[in-house]
Enzyme design. Structure first.
Site, short mmCIF file in Angstrom:
data_model
loop_
_atom_site.label_atom_id
_atom_site.label_comp_id
_atom_site.label_asym_id
_atom_site.label_seq_id
_atom_site.Cartn_x
_atom_site.Cartn_y
_atom_site.Cartn_z
N TRP A 64 51.29 74.76 11.15
CA TRP A 64 49.84 74.55 11.01
C TRP A 64 49.42 74.31 9.58
CZ3 TRP A 64 48.40 72.93 15.33
CH2 TRP A 64 48.87 73.49 16.53
N ASP A 119 43.09 79.85 7.59
CA ASP A 119 43.18 79.56 9.02
C ASP A 119 43.58 80.86 9.72
OD1 ASP A 119 43.82 78.77 11.58
OD2 ASP A 119 45.30 77.24 10.99
N LYS A 139 42.98 81.87 21.20
CA LYS A 139 44.02 82.89 21.10
C LYS A 139 43.42 84.28 21.30
CE LYS A 139 46.50 79.36 19.26
NZ LYS A 139 46.39 78.35 18.21
C1 LIG Z 1 46.62 77.15 17.61
C2 LIG Z 1 46.50 77.01 16.13
C3 LIG Z 1 45.93 75.87 15.54
C4 LIG Z 1 45.52 74.65 16.34
O1 LIG Z 1 44.38 74.86 17.04
P1 LIG Z 1 43.67 73.67 17.88
O2 LIG Z 1 42.51 74.37 18.46
O3 LIG Z 1 44.68 73.21 18.89
O4 LIG Z 1 43.32 72.60 16.93
C5 LIG Z 1 45.80 75.85 14.16
N1 LIG Z 1 46.20 76.88 13.41
C6 LIG Z 1 46.76 77.98 13.94
C7 LIG Z 1 47.18 79.10 13.05
C8 LIG Z 1 46.93 78.08 15.31
O5 LIG Z 1 47.48 79.19 15.85
#
Ligand SMILES: *Cc1c(COP(=O)(O)O)cnc(C)c1O
Length: 361
Positions: free
Chosen positions: A102, A172, A196
């Site tokens: 990511w 993030d 999540k």
């Molecule tokens: C799942 C995830 C993403 C991507 O998320 P989307 O909603 O599919 O764009 C980005 N960063 C992390 C840390 C993730 O776990």
């Protein structure tokens, strides 16, 4: 209703009581005679839900009152670009701690805007660990440093606050937001997709400090990518994901009822202890991440052969333990233990693992 033990990485398990509240809201919402997905995003009834979702997120996470909160679509993946577009002017420097898939996507998008460079890259070691402070090469002039609090695919998580040398921090937090208490004031911009720990896919929480708001150039940007506009319009510049915001509000109410973030921390640390305890019990399992950087949210490991990994995935699936296949870039096995996953789910997984070892060891 027969619900499996869900270890999916995202979308992921949602508390059953939240599912029940969603079901109840579908045909008829708050006395309107219309269902949750059928009422206007500008109706009084939905507005109450939006206000409630923001105020719960503020109180659960302890967001400072001078910070802004918006709920946007496009996932965390849109935030990779949107953060850089709003915080950087063309050519300006920003440094990225590359700890997995990511963060690599984040730097790639930021390079479209400014001079985005890695402050560290764990690639050579297969992203099995996070950097020591002394390994971080952060440029003095970097406008901000970008980090990923939990690496969903490789199974590492910051268990200490890295020393980012006084820089502004963009983080993030998609895969560990609201999983334990954090100090929001240490960050200037936090983004997290809801799928999540906070509910269904289709909505992303973005938290902005006064500094981050000041950096936004405002009306020169495309409307949908402009934080300033999204804040002014209270996330209602266009038709928002009303369904996901309702589910987010209910998920936050569930977190409150379970003791807030201290409650989540107790629950999540217990689950991690039970599963890592099993991984460390026998040489049959090969845990992936280095001990000090192990994630409480995504536990990654493998067996000694790919065939056995495959057998594990198919046999566990038949036993009602779902979503244990590792991500395609890390391979092996992964159990995601987000908030809604219970200690009982993990106990069942460990019982299955011990039985699997007896049969295949
Ligand atoms: C799942 C995830 C993403 C991507 O998320 P989307 O909603 O599919 O764009 C980005 N960063 C992390 C840390 C993730 O776990």
């Amino acid at each position: 209703m027969s619900r499996a033990h869900n270890f999916s990485a995202g979308p992921a398990a949602i508390p059953e009581s939240v599912i029940q509240e969603i079901i109840a809201a579908l045909p008829e919402f708050k006395g309107t005679g219309m269902g949750l997905m059928e009422i206007s995003h500008r109706s009084k009834q939905f507005d109450e839900t939006l206000v409630s979702a923001e105020s719960r997120l503020r109180s659960v996470l302890g967001i400072p009152t001078d910070y802004k909160v918006v709920f946007l679509q496009g996932g965390a993946s849109l935030q990779f670009y949107m953060t850089a577009l709003n915080l950087l002017r063309p050519g300006e420097p920003a440094d990225f701690v590359l700890t997995g898939v990511w963060s690599n996507k984040a730097i790639k998008e930021a390079k479209r805007v400014g001079d985005a460079q890695p402050a560290w890259d764990g690639k050579a070691e297969g992203y099995t660990r996070l950097p020591q402070d002394s390994e971080l090469a952060i440029r003095k002039e970097a406008i901000y440093v970008h980090t990923t609090s939990n690496n969903t695919i490789y199974g590492t998580q910051w268990q200490r606050s890295p020393d980012l040398q006084g820089h502004h921090v963009v983080c993030d937090m998609s895969s560990d937001i609201c999983s334990r208490p954090i100090d929001v004031s240490k960050y200037d911009l936090i983004y997290a997709g809801a799928q999540k720990n906070l509910g269904p896919s289709g909505i992303t929480a973005v938290i902005l400090s006064p500094w981050a708001m000041e950096r936004c150039p405002g009306n020169t940007l495309p409307a949908m990518l402009d934080y300033r506009l999204q804040v002014e319009e209270r996330s209602l510049y266009n038709t928002t994901n009303t369904f996901a915001i309702f589910a987010l509000d209910r998920t936050l109410a569930w977190i409150e009822s379970e003791g807030g973030l201290p409650g989540m921390k107790a629950r999540n640390s217990r689950k991690a202890e039970v599963l890592y305890g099993e991984l460390d019990r026998t040489e049959f399992w090969l845990p992936r991440a280095q001990k000090a950087d192990r994630s409480w949210m995504n536990v990654t490991w493998r067996t000694h052969t790919e065939e056995l990994d495959k057998a594990f995935v198919s046999e566990s699936d038949k036993a009602g333990l779902k979503g244990l296949k590792g991500h395609r870039s890390a391979a092996g096995l992964r159990a995601s233990l987000y908030n809604a996953c219970s200690v009982e789910d993990v106990t069942q997984l460990v019982a299955f693992m011990q039985d699997f070892e007896r049969r295949h060891g």
